[in-house]
Design an enzyme around this catalytic site. Sequence first.
Site, PDB file in Angstrom:
ATOM      1  N   GLU A  63     -87.769  21.147   0.847  1.00  0.00           N
ATOM      2  CA  GLU A  63     -86.376  21.368   0.045  1.00  0.00           C
ATOM      3  C   GLU A  63     -86.012  22.626   0.155  1.00  0.00           C
ATOM      4  O   GLU A  63     -86.945  23.717   0.467  1.00  0.00           O
ATOM      5  CB  GLU A  63     -86.739  21.233  -1.463  1.00  0.00           C
ATOM      6  CG  GLU A  63     -87.355  19.770  -1.757  1.00  0.00           C
ATOM      7  CD  GLU A  63     -87.872  19.681  -3.076  1.00  0.00           C
ATOM      8  OE1 GLU A  63     -87.609  18.588  -3.710  1.00  0.00           O
ATOM      9  OE2 GLU A  63     -87.989  20.561  -3.847  1.00  0.00           O
ATOM     10  N   ASP A 234     -90.741  15.097 -10.118  1.00  0.00           N
ATOM     11  CA  ASP A 234     -89.493  16.038  -9.492  1.00  0.00           C
ATOM     12  C   ASP A 234     -88.963  15.617  -8.361  1.00  0.00           C
ATOM     13  O   ASP A 234     -88.643  16.381  -7.502  1.00  0.00           O
ATOM     14  CB  ASP A 234     -90.234  17.445  -9.369  1.00  0.00           C
ATOM     15  CG  ASP A 234     -91.515  17.578  -8.417  1.00  0.00           C
ATOM     16  OD1 ASP A 234     -91.747  16.110  -8.057  1.00  0.00           O
ATOM     17  OD2 ASP A 234     -92.163  18.287  -8.293  1.00  0.00           O
TER      18      ASP A 234
END
Length: 346
Positions: A63, A234
């Site tokens: 990410e 998450d």
Amino acid sequence: MLPSEKALVPFVSVDHMMQLIHHIGLERMLCELTNAIEADFLRWPAFDKTPRLASHSEMGVIELMPTSDGEVYGFKYVNGHPSNTRTGHQTVTAFGLLADVATGYPVLLSEMTLLTALRTAATSAMAARALAPKNARVMAMIGNGAQSEFQSLAMKAVCGIDTVRLYDIDQNASAKCAVNLSTSGLNVIVCATPEQAIEGARIITTCTADKQYATILSDNMIGAGVHINAIGGDCPGKTELAKNILTRSSIFVEYPEQTRIEGEIQQLDSAHPVTELWQVLSGDADGRKTDRQITLFDSVGFAIEDFSALRYIKSAIRDTGFSIQLDMLADPNDPRDLFSMLQRSA
């Protein structure tokens, strides 16, 4: 050719980060990070906000997490690979950068594997300070991996807990955590089941790693008057809490557009009401209203927290030896003549 000042960017290595933490003191640093993150949450409207850019694979996720307040730009690169520990690798690694918006020049490059652990714990403590029942002294720590000690110490330093009750499906993880916290001043209790771990706990933190829909806490385990920090879920397809816990809770999030994709609330309808944590901190929204209320901080991590942590580090390393200068930026005599700079180096 020696690099000019314009070519140099301060870099905080893992070794320097560890030295800085010991220099400041871990609990003091957790308190200062908590306050730094809260200060930026209080100016939330000033920031560019976007869900993180994620590249998912069967093995995990990589990410990028960017944001800017108009003067400083920051981003973090971070991965999440739950099976990494089988090969001796960290589940999460990270680095981050700050840059001057006016010139685009980087002003800090830093490791963020350790710093992410610290800022995640500080963010949890910030939420608990605002939402947990008053005088909560016992926390259940469900999931005793790399984050568990930081979470426990942040709750001690910021929120005043004196007891942590540990549970992990891997007994070795709980034993590791208990040993690491043995000199912390906390009363540490290793538990055989999650039900045992939550006995008497007014703060419950879940932090497990498996990338799957999971039910770490079932509905009948959660009674009235507790605060839950759910920080393990998450990414899409990864949760920890039974859906009915969510429907009974007052839910607080960082950034709804991201949390509805990645957090516990991915289990709920997209119109289910949630409150942004910054609004509670600023006094624009209510937090805990009653002693019997269940408050839930559905935390997935957001770029502003990393921005705050990097700004804190940039200030903390000033006039110390806890960084080195990297020759990262080309600086030709004539900004329009990069080729001549290359030729001179020969």
